[in-house]
Design a protein around this motif. Structure first.
Motif, PDB file in Angstrom:
ATOM      1  N   THR A 147       0.806  -1.209   0.000  1.00  0.00           N
ATOM      2  CA  THR A 147       0.000   0.000   0.000  1.00  0.00           C
ATOM      3  C   THR A 147       0.844   1.266   0.000  1.00  0.00           C
ATOM      4  OG1 THR A 147      -0.105  -0.068   2.419  1.00  0.00           O
ATOM      5  CG2 THR A 147      -1.896  -1.138   1.205  1.00  0.00           C
ATOM      6  N   VAL A 148       2.160   1.117   0.148  1.00  0.00           N
ATOM      7  CA  VAL A 148       3.046   2.281   0.119  1.00  0.00           C
ATOM      8  C   VAL A 148       3.453   2.579  -1.317  1.00  0.00           C
ATOM      9  CG1 VAL A 148       5.225   3.249   0.921  1.00  0.00           C
ATOM     10  CG2 VAL A 148       3.858   1.791   2.444  1.00  0.00           C
ATOM     11  N   LEU A 149       4.015   1.567  -1.993  1.00  0.00           N
ATOM     12  CA  LEU A 149       4.358   1.708  -3.394  1.00  0.00           C
ATOM     13  C   LEU A 149       3.136   1.275  -4.210  1.00  0.00           C
ATOM     14  CD1 LEU A 149       6.459   2.290  -5.582  1.00  0.00           C
ATOM     15  CD2 LEU A 149       7.191  -0.103  -5.418  1.00  0.00           C
ATOM     16  N   VAL A 150       2.297   2.249  -4.550  1.00  0.00           N
ATOM     17  CA  VAL A 150       1.024   1.947  -5.194  1.00  0.00           C
ATOM     18  C   VAL A 150       1.263   1.507  -6.632  1.00  0.00           C
ATOM     19  CG1 VAL A 150      -1.229   2.844  -5.842  1.00  0.00           C
ATOM     20  CG2 VAL A 150      -0.142   3.620  -3.734  1.00  0.00           C
ATOM     21  N   ARG A 151       0.691   0.357  -6.981  1.00  0.00           N
ATOM     22  CA  ARG A 151       0.784  -0.136  -8.349  1.00  0.00           C
ATOM     23  C   ARG A 151      -0.618  -0.401  -8.885  1.00  0.00           C
ATOM     24  NH1 ARG A 151       4.881  -5.046  -7.580  1.00  0.00           N
ATOM     25  NH2 ARG A 151       3.728  -5.159  -5.620  1.00  0.00           N
ATOM     26  N   ASP A 152      -0.723  -0.392 -10.194  1.00  0.00           N
ATOM     27  CA  ASP A 152      -2.020  -0.572 -10.817  1.00  0.00           C
ATOM     28  C   ASP A 152      -2.424  -2.040 -10.796  1.00  0.00           C
ATOM     29  OD1 ASP A 152      -2.586   2.164 -11.901  1.00  0.00           O
ATOM     30  OD2 ASP A 152      -0.652   1.813 -12.850  1.00  0.00           O
ATOM     31  N   PRO A 153      -3.719  -2.315 -10.740  1.00  0.00           N
ATOM     32  CA  PRO A 153      -4.178  -3.709 -10.802  1.00  0.00           C
ATOM     33  C   PRO A 153      -3.995  -4.277 -12.201  1.00  0.00           C
ATOM     34  CG  PRO A 153      -6.046  -2.224 -10.877  1.00  0.00           C
ATOM     35  CD  PRO A 153      -4.845  -1.374 -10.610  1.00  0.00           C
ATOM     36  N   ILE A 154      -3.940  -5.591 -12.268  1.00  0.00           N
ATOM     37  CA  ILE A 154      -3.914  -6.306 -13.546  1.00  0.00           C
ATOM     38  C   ILE A 154      -5.336  -6.794 -13.817  1.00  0.00           C
ATOM     39  CG2 ILE A 154      -2.969  -8.280 -14.793  1.00  0.00           C
ATOM     40  CD1 ILE A 154      -0.516  -8.092 -12.929  1.00  0.00           C
ATOM     41  N   ILE A 155      -5.914  -6.364 -14.930  1.00  0.00           N
ATOM     42  CA  ILE A 155      -7.301  -6.685 -15.243  1.00  0.00           C
ATOM     43  C   ILE A 155      -7.337  -7.794 -16.293  1.00  0.00           C
ATOM     44  CG2 ILE A 155      -9.516  -5.772 -16.022  1.00  0.00           C
ATOM     45  CD1 ILE A 155      -8.517  -2.998 -15.193  1.00  0.00           C
ATOM     46  N   CYS A 156      -8.183  -8.786 -16.059  1.00  0.00           N
ATOM     47  CA  CYS A 156      -8.277  -9.952 -16.945  1.00  0.00           C
ATOM     48  C   CYS A 156      -9.732 -10.236 -17.307  1.00  0.00           C
ATOM     49  CB  CYS A 156      -7.686 -11.198 -16.272  1.00  0.00           C
ATOM     50  SG  CYS A 156      -5.990 -11.014 -15.689  1.00  0.00           S
ATOM     51  N   ILE A 157      -9.935 -10.797 -18.496  1.00  0.00           N
ATOM     52  CA  ILE A 157     -11.226 -11.327 -18.916  1.00  0.00           C
ATOM     53  C   ILE A 157     -11.030 -12.814 -19.182  1.00  0.00           C
ATOM     54  CG2 ILE A 157     -13.086 -11.225 -20.613  1.00  0.00           C
ATOM     55  CD1 ILE A 157     -12.359  -8.319 -21.109  1.00  0.00           C
ATOM     56  N   TRP A 158     -11.903 -13.619 -18.586  1.00  0.00           N
ATOM     57  CA  TRP A 158     -11.687 -15.070 -18.539  1.00  0.00           C
ATOM     58  C   TRP A 158     -12.960 -15.796 -18.960  1.00  0.00           C
ATOM     59  CZ3 TRP A 158     -12.191 -17.740 -13.187  1.00  0.00           C
ATOM     60  CH2 TRP A 158     -11.956 -19.112 -13.296  1.00  0.00           C
ATOM     61  N   ASN A 159     -12.818 -16.757 -19.869  1.00  0.00           N
ATOM     62  CA  ASN A 159     -13.920 -17.660 -20.213  1.00  0.00           C
ATOM     63  C   ASN A 159     -13.572 -19.042 -19.660  1.00  0.00           C
ATOM     64  OD1 ASN A 159     -15.705 -19.516 -21.383  1.00  0.00           O
ATOM     65  ND2 ASN A 159     -15.956 -18.294 -23.222  1.00  0.00           N
ATOM     66  N   PRO A 160     -14.149 -19.430 -18.508  1.00  0.00           N
ATOM     67  CA  PRO A 160     -13.810 -20.732 -17.919  1.00  0.00           C
ATOM     68  C   PRO A 160     -14.202 -21.909 -18.806  1.00  0.00           C
ATOM     69  CG  PRO A 160     -14.856 -19.302 -16.305  1.00  0.00           C
ATOM     70  CD  PRO A 160     -15.030 -18.643 -17.633  1.00  0.00           C
ATOM     71  N   SER A 161     -15.274 -21.774 -19.600  1.00  0.00           N
ATOM     72  CA  SER A 161     -15.703 -22.874 -20.455  1.00  0.00           C
ATOM     73  C   SER A 161     -14.632 -23.240 -21.469  1.00  0.00           C
ATOM     74  CB  SER A 161     -16.995 -22.505 -21.205  1.00  0.00           C
ATOM     75  OG  SER A 161     -18.048 -22.281 -20.311  1.00  0.00           O
ATOM     76  N   LEU A 162     -13.928 -22.232 -21.969  1.00  0.00           N
ATOM     77  CA  LEU A 162     -12.887 -22.448 -22.973  1.00  0.00           C
ATOM     78  C   LEU A 162     -11.493 -22.428 -22.368  1.00  0.00           C
ATOM     79  CD1 LEU A 162     -14.307 -20.092 -25.764  1.00  0.00           C
ATOM     80  CD2 LEU A 162     -14.742 -22.530 -25.425  1.00  0.00           C
ATOM     81  N   ASN A 163     -11.416 -22.183 -21.042  1.00  0.00           N
ATOM     82  CA  ASN A 163     -10.132 -22.039 -20.355  1.00  0.00           C
ATOM     83  C   ASN A 163      -9.271 -21.005 -21.069  1.00  0.00           C
ATOM     84  OD1 ASN A 163      -8.342 -22.596 -18.268  1.00  0.00           O
ATOM     85  ND2 ASN A 163      -7.240 -24.158 -19.455  1.00  0.00           N
ATOM     86  N   ALA A 164      -9.909 -19.912 -21.468  1.00  0.00           N
ATOM     87  CA  ALA A 164      -9.225 -18.851 -22.221  1.00  0.00           C
ATOM     88  C   ALA A 164      -9.148 -17.599 -21.370  1.00  0.00           C
ATOM     89  CB  ALA A 164      -9.969 -18.565 -23.518  1.00  0.00           C
ATOM     90  N   LEU A 165      -8.036 -16.894 -21.499  1.00  0.00           N
ATOM     91  CA  LEU A 165      -7.778 -15.717 -20.667  1.00  0.00           C
ATOM     92  C   LEU A 165      -7.194 -14.599 -21.520  1.00  0.00           C
ATOM     93  CD1 LEU A 165      -7.585 -14.718 -17.580  1.00  0.00           C
ATOM     94  CD2 LEU A 165      -5.159 -15.292 -17.794  1.00  0.00           C
ATOM     95  N   ARG A 166      -7.695 -13.383 -21.302  1.00  0.00           N
ATOM     96  CA  ARG A 166      -7.081 -12.213 -21.919  1.00  0.00           C
ATOM     97  C   ARG A 166      -6.662 -11.254 -20.806  1.00  0.00           C
ATOM     98  NH1 ARG A 166      -9.436  -7.984 -26.422  1.00  0.00           N
ATOM     99  NH2 ARG A 166      -9.915  -9.952 -27.504  1.00  0.00           N
ATOM    100  N   ILE A 167      -5.396 -10.882 -20.800  1.00  0.00           N
ATOM    101  CA  ILE A 167      -4.881  -9.890 -19.859  1.00  0.00           C
ATOM    102  C   ILE A 167      -4.900  -8.534 -20.554  1.00  0.00           C
ATOM    103  CG2 ILE A 167      -2.922  -9.170 -18.452  1.00  0.00           C
ATOM    104  CD1 ILE A 167      -2.099 -12.100 -18.267  1.00  0.00           C
ATOM    105  N   LEU A 168      -5.616  -7.586 -19.967  1.00  0.00           N
ATOM    106  CA  LEU A 168      -5.773  -6.293 -20.594  1.00  0.00           C
ATOM    107  C   LEU A 168      -4.489  -5.470 -20.498  1.00  0.00           C
ATOM    108  CD1 LEU A 168      -8.700  -7.257 -20.367  1.00  0.00           C
ATOM    109  CD2 LEU A 168      -9.344  -4.938 -19.731  1.00  0.00           C
ATOM    110  N   PRO A 169      -4.219  -4.626 -21.500  1.00  0.00           N
ATOM    111  CA  PRO A 169      -3.052  -3.734 -21.428  1.00  0.00           C
ATOM    112  C   PRO A 169      -3.267  -2.678 -20.345  1.00  0.00           C
ATOM    113  CG  PRO A 169      -4.415  -3.166 -23.307  1.00  0.00           C
ATOM    114  CD  PRO A 169      -4.989  -4.440 -22.737  1.00  0.00           C
ATOM    115  N   PRO A 170      -2.212  -2.012 -19.902  1.00  0.00           N
ATOM    116  CA  PRO A 170      -2.360  -0.961 -18.881  1.00  0.00           C
ATOM    117  C   PRO A 170      -3.230   0.188 -19.394  1.00  0.00           C
ATOM    118  CG  PRO A 170      -0.062  -1.608 -19.136  1.00  0.00           C
ATOM    119  CD  PRO A 170      -0.804  -2.227 -20.269  1.00  0.00           C
TER     120      PRO A 170
END
Length: 403
Positions: free
Chosen positions: A131-154
């Motif tokens: 909480t001191v060195l604040v960093r941005d979250p990593i946002i993902c979109i996930w389809n569990p049925s296809l076991n597919a994942l997209r990691i969004l750019p900053p």
């Protein structure tokens, strides 16, 4: 001379309409494997019309389910993600899905939150511990049925601006006009204390809004900002339902107005026009009661607001015509419950989900006037404030990165 026996017809030689009618009955995971059979098969299964038809059948064939995430997303894998089918919600399936193997969690990111669930896609964020060195979250979109994942750019605006900080709000929605899934992110800027004698942070302004388009694969800054007269967003701290908002092209927040601490209003974001609007609450709901629980939801596709009254009754108001304040109608008053009952919203087949005594979930079937109690585990470790209910359906929606 005898005729040679007729050779069996291969699946690919079937008429496309018949082939589609066969394939649409199969689960998404199996259909994803069929994409590798041939180019024509891949083309058929990738058609937006087929994907929508498969999704529509999953929803209307009673294939929906809700999943219980303990500690939101259990990154260590110690606590399973439980799935409850809509046709038998008391049944628990602890092995229905697992986090995608392609998810690599960077050092220092130990927390997560679920941002939304739409049409079989789950949007979530990984948060840093520091909480001191604040960093941005990593946002993902996930389809569990296809076991597919997209990691969004900053995104553009960072999570820390010198001595000033920001309070992030991130939501997930679907725009039916463009058949696009979008992530909406905006921030509240506040001035941090400059010395040890100051303990309070001061709200300054809402920063510019950013919208991520899954179709385009990129973020963009938009011109419209979150309404300036809104001072805070009501974020129900306890157990909540994820996936009851954002389906119809709008995302909603229950907000408090500046200068009127207990005055509420609904702020709506139109995913097609990418603009904000405001919807008043029903006039009959008391605005200035501090001890009331109010939360938003959807019932039969319509926006609704649930209010937990002082006498223990739970009122459900439904907006029959979207955006028209005069169309609010009181549909339900649940008054037969005893004990400490907290309304959570409608889920699956219009059943009402409640948080009851003894750390249990309960589903109330309004047609049969019957309550089904659901066992919940790990509450002693995480508590209900870390439990999220996620609506989910089998889906073929592809989330491969945009070209």
């Amino acid at each position: 001379m005898d005729k040679l026996p007729k050779q069996p017809t291969t699946m690919e030689k079937l008429p496309e309409e018949l082939l589609s009618d066969i394939l649409i009955r199969l689960p998404a995971k199996q259909l994803a494997q069929f994409r590798c059979v041939s180019k024509p098969m891949n083309a058929l299964l990738s058609q937006p019309s087929f994907i929508k038809s498969h999704l529509h059948r999953s929803i209307h064939n009673n294939d929906e389910m809700f999943m219980v995430f303990y500690s939101e997303l259990c990154l260590d894998g110690e606590i399973p993600i439980l799935a409850h089918p809509s046709h038998s919600p008391v049944i628990e399936n602890p092995n229905f899905i697992n986090l995608p193997a392609s998810l690599t969690i960077p050092p220092g990111y130990t927390h997560s939150s679920i941002l939304g669930s739409l049409n079989g896609l789950i949007c979530f964020a990984l948060w840093p511990t520091d909480t001191v060195l604040v960093r941005d979250p990593i946002i993902c979109i996930w389809n569990p049925s296809l076991n597919a994942l997209r990691i969004l750019p900053p995104y553009t605006i960072p999570a820390s601006l010198g001595f000033e900080g920001i309070d992030l709000h991130i939501r997930f929605g679907y725009d039916p006009e463009t058949d696009d899934y979008k992530v909406v992110k905006f921030s509240r800027l506040f001035q941090r204390p400059v010395n040890a004698f100051e303990s309070l942070s001061y709200f300054k302004e809402w920063l510019q809004v950013e919208v991520y388009s899954m179709r385009k694969g990129s973020w963009k800054l938009i011109n419209d900002r979150f309404p300036s007269h809104v001072g805070w967003i009501s974020d129900f701290a306890g157990l909540s339902i994820i996936g009851s908002d954002g389906h119809d092209g709008h995302i909603h927040w229950l907000c408090g107005l500046n200068g009127k601490i207990t005055k509420h209003a609904i702020v709506a974001f139109d995913l097609a026009t990418e603009t904000f609007g405001e919807i008043p609450l029903p006039d009959s709901i008391p605005q200035y009661k501090m001890d009331q629980t109010k939360l938003l939801g959807h019932l039969s596709g319509n926006l609704c607001v649930m209010s937990y009254m002082e006498d223990g009754d739970i009122e459900v108001w439904v907006m029959n015509e979207y955006g028209v304040a005069e169309s609010w109608v009181k549909h339900h008053v649940f008054s037969q419950f005893s004990g400490n009952i907290v309304p959570l919203g409608f889920i699956l087949n219009k059943e009402f989900l409640l948080h009851s005594d003894k750390n249990r979930l309960a589903l109330y079937d309004q047609i049969a006037a019957r309550v089904k109690s659901l066992e919940v585990i790990a509450t002693s470790r995480f508590g209900f404030d870390r439990v999220k209910i996620v609506s989910y359906v089998d889906s073929l929606v592809w989330i491969a990165p945009a070209n």
